[in-house]
Motif scaffolding. Structure first.
Motif, PDB file in Angstrom:
ATOM      1  N   ALA A 134       0.848  -1.189   0.000  1.00  0.00           N
ATOM      2  CA  ALA A 134       0.000   0.000   0.000  1.00  0.00           C
ATOM      3  C   ALA A 134       0.886   1.242   0.000  1.00  0.00           C
ATOM      4  N   TYR A 135       0.470   2.230  -0.781  1.00  0.00           N
ATOM      5  CA  TYR A 135       1.210   3.481  -0.888  1.00  0.00           C
ATOM      6  C   TYR A 135       0.335   4.648  -0.460  1.00  0.00           C
ATOM      7  N   MET A 136       0.989   5.752  -0.143  1.00  0.00           N
ATOM      8  CA  MET A 136       0.250   6.975   0.150  1.00  0.00           C
ATOM      9  C   MET A 136      -0.543   7.392  -1.085  1.00  0.00           C
ATOM     10  N   LYS A 166       4.776  -2.526 -12.369  1.00  0.00           N
ATOM     11  CA  LYS A 166       5.463  -3.450 -11.461  1.00  0.00           C
ATOM     12  C   LYS A 166       6.966  -3.255 -11.481  1.00  0.00           C
ATOM     13  N   VAL A 167       7.562  -3.175 -12.677  1.00  0.00           N
ATOM     14  CA  VAL A 167       9.023  -3.056 -12.744  1.00  0.00           C
ATOM     15  C   VAL A 167       9.480  -1.738 -12.144  1.00  0.00           C
ATOM     16  N   MET A 168       8.696  -0.667 -12.324  1.00  0.00           N
ATOM     17  CA  MET A 168       9.084   0.610 -11.735  1.00  0.00           C
ATOM     18  C   MET A 168       8.864   0.617 -10.221  1.00  0.00           C
ATOM     19  N   ALA A 169       7.737   0.055  -9.771  1.00  0.00           N
ATOM     20  CA  ALA A 169       7.433   0.051  -8.340  1.00  0.00           C
ATOM     21  C   ALA A 169       8.380  -0.844  -7.556  1.00  0.00           C
ATOM     22  N   GLN A 170       8.864  -1.908  -8.180  1.00  0.00           N
ATOM     23  CA  GLN A 170       9.813  -2.790  -7.507  1.00  0.00           C
ATOM     24  C   GLN A 170      11.211  -2.193  -7.455  1.00  0.00           C
ATOM     25  N   LYS A 224      15.468  11.611 -19.741  1.00  0.00           N
ATOM     26  CA  LYS A 224      16.006  10.324 -19.286  1.00  0.00           C
ATOM     27  C   LYS A 224      14.965   9.206 -19.297  1.00  0.00           C
ATOM     28  N   GLY A 225      13.765   9.467 -18.781  1.00  0.00           N
ATOM     29  CA  GLY A 225      12.761   8.409 -18.751  1.00  0.00           C
ATOM     30  C   GLY A 225      11.751   8.616 -17.638  1.00  0.00           C
ATOM     31  N   TYR A 226      11.454   7.525 -16.898  1.00  0.00           N
ATOM     32  CA  TYR A 226      10.422   7.562 -15.868  1.00  0.00           C
ATOM     33  C   TYR A 226      10.913   6.864 -14.605  1.00  0.00           C
ATOM     34  N   ARG A 227      10.319   7.262 -13.481  1.00  0.00           N
ATOM     35  CA  ARG A 227      10.618   6.563 -12.231  1.00  0.00           C
ATOM     36  C   ARG A 227       9.374   6.554 -11.342  1.00  0.00           C
ATOM     37  N   PHE A 228       9.330   5.577 -10.455  1.00  0.00           N
ATOM     38  CA  PHE A 228       8.204   5.437  -9.520  1.00  0.00           C
ATOM     39  C   PHE A 228       8.556   6.168  -8.228  1.00  0.00           C
ATOM     40  N   ILE A 229       7.670   7.056  -7.792  1.00  0.00           N
ATOM     41  CA  ILE A 229       7.938   7.865  -6.605  1.00  0.00           C
ATOM     42  C   ILE A 229       6.916   7.638  -5.494  1.00  0.00           C
ATOM     43  N   GLY A 230       6.058   6.626  -5.662  1.00  0.00           N
ATOM     44  CA  GLY A 230       5.078   6.341  -4.621  1.00  0.00           C
ATOM     45  C   GLY A 230       5.742   5.985  -3.307  1.00  0.00           C
TER      46      GLY A 230
END
Length: 233
Positions: A134-136, A166-170, A224-230
Motif C-alpha cells: 500500500a502506498y500513500m 510493477k518493474v518501476m514500483a519494484q 532520461k525516462g520515468y521513475r516510480f515515486i510512490g
C-alpha cells in the motif's frame, strides 16, 4: 535434483560441456543460445541460479543481468572470455554475484555454483516482496494477483500496463529509459518500441489519476525516462 539452472551461452561446445557436467551432478539445466532467448526462458520458469556469457547475440549479457536483477535476487554468475577489469566491475555492479573467466576449470565452476546456491538457500526464507504493498495517496498493488486499487476501487489495467507499473514500483526512485522499459516488458530491443512505451505510460497515468505536472506515482525525468515515486504506507 539439486537445483534448476539457466545457462545462457552461444558457444555450443562450451554450453554442452557445462550443461552435461551439471546434468551429471543432478541439476536440471535449461540452455539458451541468445540473450533474448535467455530472458524469455527466465520469464517463463523459476530458476535457482543463472549462468550468463557476456558476448551474446540479440541481447548482450550486461543487459540480461540488468533485466534479471530488476525482477529477482536470484544468484547470477557471469562466465566470459572478456577478462578486462572494467567488464568484471560492470557485471558485478549490475548485480552479478560472481565472475568466472574462460577458459575455466569445471571443478572450480561446480564449486562456485554450489557456494552461491548454499548462500541463496540460507536467505531464501526471507520473502523478496510482500503479496501486496500500500502506498500513500490511495494506491495498493497486489503483486501475485496482478490487481491494482485506487482508494479501494480496482482499476482495469492491461497486462503490459501492470508489468510497466510493477518493474518501476519494484525499483523505486530508479530512472528507467524508454528503451529499458521496452526491453523488460516487451522482451524486445527494437527502437521503434519507444513510442509504444510512451502510449502505455500515458494510459497508465490516466487510469491511476496521476497528473504529469504533479505526479504521485510515476514521475517523468526529462530527457532520461520515468521513475516510480510512490511512498509506501
Amino acid at each position: 535434483m539439486n537445483a534448476r539452472l539457466l545457462l545462457v551461452e552461444d558457444d555450443p561446445e562450451i554450453a554442452r560441456v557445462v550443461r552435461d557436467t551439471f546434468l551429471r551432478e543432478g541439476y536440471e539445466v535449461t540452455w539458451a543460445t541468445t540473450g533474448l532467448e535467455g530472458w524469455e526462458d527466465f520469464q517463463e520458469r523459476s530458476y535457482d541460479l543463472v549462468l550468463i556469457d557476456l558476448m551474446l547475440p540479440e541481447m548482450d549479457g550486461f543487459t540480461l543481468c540488468k533485466n534479471i536483477r530488476w525482477k529477482s535476487d536470484i544468484p547470477m554468475m557471469i562466465i566470459s572470455a572478456r577478462k578486462e577489469d572494467e567488464d568484471k566491475v560492470e557485471g558485478l555492479q549490475l548485480g552479478a554475484d560472481d565472475y568466472v573467466a574462460k577458459p575455466f576449470s569445471l571443478v572450480e565452476l561446480k564449486a562456485r555454483v554450489g557456494s552461491l546456491l548454499r548462500r541463496w538457500r540460507r536467505y531464501q526464507g526471507v520473502p523478496d516482496l510482500e503479496n501486496k504493498t500500500a502506498y500513500m495517496n490511495g494506491l495498493t498493488l497486489h503483486w501475485n494477483q496482478q490487481k491494482v486499487l485506487i482508494h479501494g476501487h480496482e482499476i482495469d489495467l492491461t497486462g503490459k500496463e501492470f508489468d510497466l507499473l510493477k518493474v518501476m514500483a519494484q525499483n523505486p526512485q530508479r530512472t528507467f529509459s524508454k528503451s529499458e522499459l521496452y526491453q523488460h516488458v516487451w522482451h524486445q530491443v527494437d527502437a521503434d518500441g519507444l513510442h509504444t512505451v510512451t502510449v502505455h505510460i500515458k494510459s497508465l497515468r490516466e487510469k491511476l489519476m496521476d497528473p504529469v505536472k504533479t505526479p504521485q506515482f510515476i514521475q517523468t525525468v526529462w530527457g532520461k525516462g520515468y521513475r516510480f515515486i510512490g511512498e509506501p504506507v
